[in-house]
Scaffold this motif. Sequence first.
Motif, PDB file in Angstrom:
ATOM      1  N   GLY A   1       0.787  -1.226   0.000  1.00  0.00           N
ATOM      2  CA  GLY A   1       0.000   0.000   0.000  1.00  0.00           C
ATOM      3  C   GLY A   1       0.815   1.271   0.000  1.00  0.00           C
ATOM      4  O   GLY A   1       0.261   2.375  -0.057  1.00  0.00           O
TER       5      GLY A   1
ATOM      6  N   HIS B   1       0.288   3.237  -3.252  1.00  0.00           N
ATOM      7  CA  HIS B   1      -1.088   3.752  -3.272  1.00  0.00           C
ATOM      8  C   HIS B   1      -1.157   5.025  -2.430  1.00  0.00           C
ATOM      9  O   HIS B   1      -1.769   6.030  -2.818  1.00  0.00           O
ATOM     10  CB  HIS B   1      -2.031   2.677  -2.726  1.00  0.00           C
ATOM     11  CG  HIS B   1      -3.480   3.012  -2.866  1.00  0.00           C
ATOM     12  ND1 HIS B   1      -4.479   2.178  -2.419  1.00  0.00           N
ATOM     13  CD2 HIS B   1      -4.135   4.087  -3.392  1.00  0.00           C
ATOM     14  CE1 HIS B   1      -5.653   2.708  -2.660  1.00  0.00           C
ATOM     15  NE2 HIS B   1      -5.475   3.880  -3.248  1.00  0.00           N
TER      16      HIS B   1
ATOM     17  N   ARG C   1      -9.459   4.413   0.972  1.00  0.00           N
ATOM     18  CA  ARG C   1     -10.601   3.530   1.240  1.00  0.00           C
ATOM     19  C   ARG C   1     -11.654   3.671   0.140  1.00  0.00           C
ATOM     20  O   ARG C   1     -12.275   2.689  -0.278  1.00  0.00           O
ATOM     21  CB  ARG C   1     -11.195   3.857   2.612  1.00  0.00           C
ATOM     22  CG  ARG C   1     -10.242   3.591   3.773  1.00  0.00           C
ATOM     23  CD  ARG C   1     -10.934   3.732   5.128  1.00  0.00           C
ATOM     24  NE  ARG C   1      -9.974   3.532   6.213  1.00  0.00           N
ATOM     25  CZ  ARG C   1      -9.370   4.510   6.870  1.00  0.00           C
ATOM     26  NH1 ARG C   1      -9.653   5.775   6.585  1.00  0.00           N
ATOM     27  NH2 ARG C   1      -8.501   4.237   7.826  1.00  0.00           N
TER      28      ARG C   1
ATOM     29  N   ASP D   1     -11.017   4.473  -2.997  1.00  0.00           N
ATOM     30  CA  ASP D   1     -10.480   3.766  -4.167  1.00  0.00           C
ATOM     31  C   ASP D   1     -10.808   2.280  -4.092  1.00  0.00           C
ATOM     32  O   ASP D   1     -11.247   1.675  -5.074  1.00  0.00           O
ATOM     33  CB  ASP D   1      -8.958   3.930  -4.234  1.00  0.00           C
ATOM     34  CG  ASP D   1      -8.528   5.310  -4.669  1.00  0.00           C
ATOM     35  OD1 ASP D   1      -9.369   6.054  -5.200  1.00  0.00           O
ATOM     36  OD2 ASP D   1      -7.339   5.638  -4.483  1.00  0.00           O
ATOM     37  N   ASN D   2     -10.586   1.697  -2.928  1.00  0.00           N
ATOM     38  CA  ASN D   2     -10.854   0.267  -2.766  1.00  0.00           C
ATOM     39  C   ASN D   2     -12.345  -0.034  -2.909  1.00  0.00           C
ATOM     40  O   ASN D   2     -12.728  -1.057  -3.476  1.00  0.00           O
ATOM     41  CB  ASN D   2     -10.356  -0.213  -1.400  1.00  0.00           C
ATOM     42  CG  ASN D   2      -8.848  -0.400  -1.373  1.00  0.00           C
ATOM     43  OD1 ASN D   2      -8.167  -0.174  -2.358  1.00  0.00           O
ATOM     44  ND2 ASN D   2      -8.319  -0.823  -0.234  1.00  0.00           N
TER      45      ASN D   2
ATOM     46  N   ARG E   1     -13.446  -0.189  -6.668  1.00  0.00           N
ATOM     47  CA  ARG E   1     -12.813  -1.121  -7.601  1.00  0.00           C
ATOM     48  C   ARG E   1     -13.863  -1.976  -8.301  1.00  0.00           C
ATOM     49  O   ARG E   1     -14.818  -2.441  -7.679  1.00  0.00           O
ATOM     50  CB  ARG E   1     -11.830  -2.031  -6.865  1.00  0.00           C
ATOM     51  CG  ARG E   1     -10.473  -1.408  -6.635  1.00  0.00           C
ATOM     52  CD  ARG E   1      -9.486  -2.409  -6.090  1.00  0.00           C
ATOM     53  NE  ARG E   1      -9.861  -2.889  -4.766  1.00  0.00           N
ATOM     54  CZ  ARG E   1      -9.184  -3.809  -4.094  1.00  0.00           C
ATOM     55  NH1 ARG E   1      -8.111  -4.370  -4.634  1.00  0.00           N
ATOM     56  NH2 ARG E   1      -9.576  -4.180  -2.898  1.00  0.00           N
TER      57      ARG E   1
ATOM     58  N   SER F   1      -0.053  -5.688  -5.546  1.00  0.00           N
ATOM     59  CA  SER F   1      -1.199  -4.921  -6.008  1.00  0.00           C
ATOM     60  C   SER F   1      -0.873  -3.437  -6.044  1.00  0.00           C
ATOM     61  O   SER F   1      -0.032  -2.941  -5.274  1.00  0.00           O
ATOM     62  CB  SER F   1      -2.398  -5.161  -5.077  1.00  0.00           C
ATOM     63  OG  SER F   1      -3.485  -4.321  -5.433  1.00  0.00           O
TER      64      SER F   1
ATOM     65  N   TYR G   1      -3.163  -1.410  -5.250  1.00  0.00           N
ATOM     66  CA  TYR G   1      -4.057  -0.921  -4.192  1.00  0.00           C
ATOM     67  C   TYR G   1      -3.570  -1.418  -2.836  1.00  0.00           C
ATOM     68  O   TYR G   1      -3.044  -2.531  -2.724  1.00  0.00           O
ATOM     69  CB  TYR G   1      -5.492  -1.423  -4.409  1.00  0.00           C
ATOM     70  CG  TYR G   1      -6.170  -0.869  -5.629  1.00  0.00           C
ATOM     71  CD1 TYR G   1      -6.849   0.345  -5.580  1.00  0.00           C
ATOM     72  CD2 TYR G   1      -6.136  -1.558  -6.844  1.00  0.00           C
ATOM     73  CE1 TYR G   1      -7.481   0.850  -6.708  1.00  0.00           C
ATOM     74  CE2 TYR G   1      -6.769  -1.056  -7.973  1.00  0.00           C
ATOM     75  CZ  TYR G   1      -7.435   0.154  -7.895  1.00  0.00           C
ATOM     76  OH  TYR G   1      -8.057   0.660  -9.007  1.00  0.00           O
TER      77      TYR G   1
ATOM     78  N   CYS H   1      -7.140  -3.336   2.506  1.00  0.00           N
ATOM     79  CA  CYS H   1      -7.944  -2.537   3.441  1.00  0.00           C
ATOM     80  C   CYS H   1      -7.358  -2.564   4.850  1.00  0.00           C
ATOM     81  O   CYS H   1      -7.365  -1.558   5.564  1.00  0.00           O
ATOM     82  CB  CYS H   1      -9.387  -3.042   3.447  1.00  0.00           C
ATOM     83  SG  CYS H   1     -10.265  -2.730   1.896  1.00  0.00           S
TER      84      CYS H   1
END
Length: 243
Positions: free
Chosen positions: A25, A28, A106, A108-109, A112, A135, A137, A140
């Motif tokens: 992450g 990201h 959050r 963005d996730n 998806r 990833s 991303y 979480c």
Amino acid sequence: SQKPLTQLVLAFRAGSRYEKANQAGLTHTLRNFVGRDSKDHFGSAIVWSASNYGGVVKSFTSRDLFGVSVTVPRDSSSYALHVLAQAAANPGFKPWEIEDVLPTMRADNGYRTPYDLVVDQIHKAAYRNGGLGNSVYAPCSKIGAICTNTLTEFAEKHITTGNAVLFATNAVHEDVVIFGDNYSPLKYGSAVAPSSSPYKGGEVRRDADSKYAHVIVAGEGAAGNNAKALAAQAVLLTDLGNS
């Protein structure tokens, strides 16, 4: 050409493949930090300046690259270079600014698509245990786990001249060169070579609450340093209906 808009991109070898095992992450977070404070200017001033000159600033990441683009009227391209460099190459990473970034990650996730998810999973299957399996991303559970010091250390290593490329379309070439050579705030540093991430292949499944199944079947493509093979692959993809 003399088209009305100039496109500027400043990108670095700083994609998710360069994250360490405990840094999921990180890129990201870096991508979503763009538009916040730099070391020299407040983020609001950077964004306002770009808008005042008719510009649009966007950040992006891939497994290989992190970058920022600016689209601006051609006659404002010289000023836009300064905005671009501050947004991309000179982040401040103030702790309270990073706190403001977390809700956007959050979001963005949450937005998806199934396509985004299966593309992530196919990379995980193809390059398991390698950086290309990472990833783009943040998981979480890891949002907020990347601290200021980690971001600063990553930027010191990757947001440097040796890892950078400055690209422009419909701009005066000499202006871009002069800026890159004399006025860019980019930190000098050598290129960072990615660790080996060999193609493995395999299968990954992910349970989801959906009435549809989304499937990707993929194989190893042409090497990035083989121009002839890449050209043949592009022809094949076009013939298959996907450019």
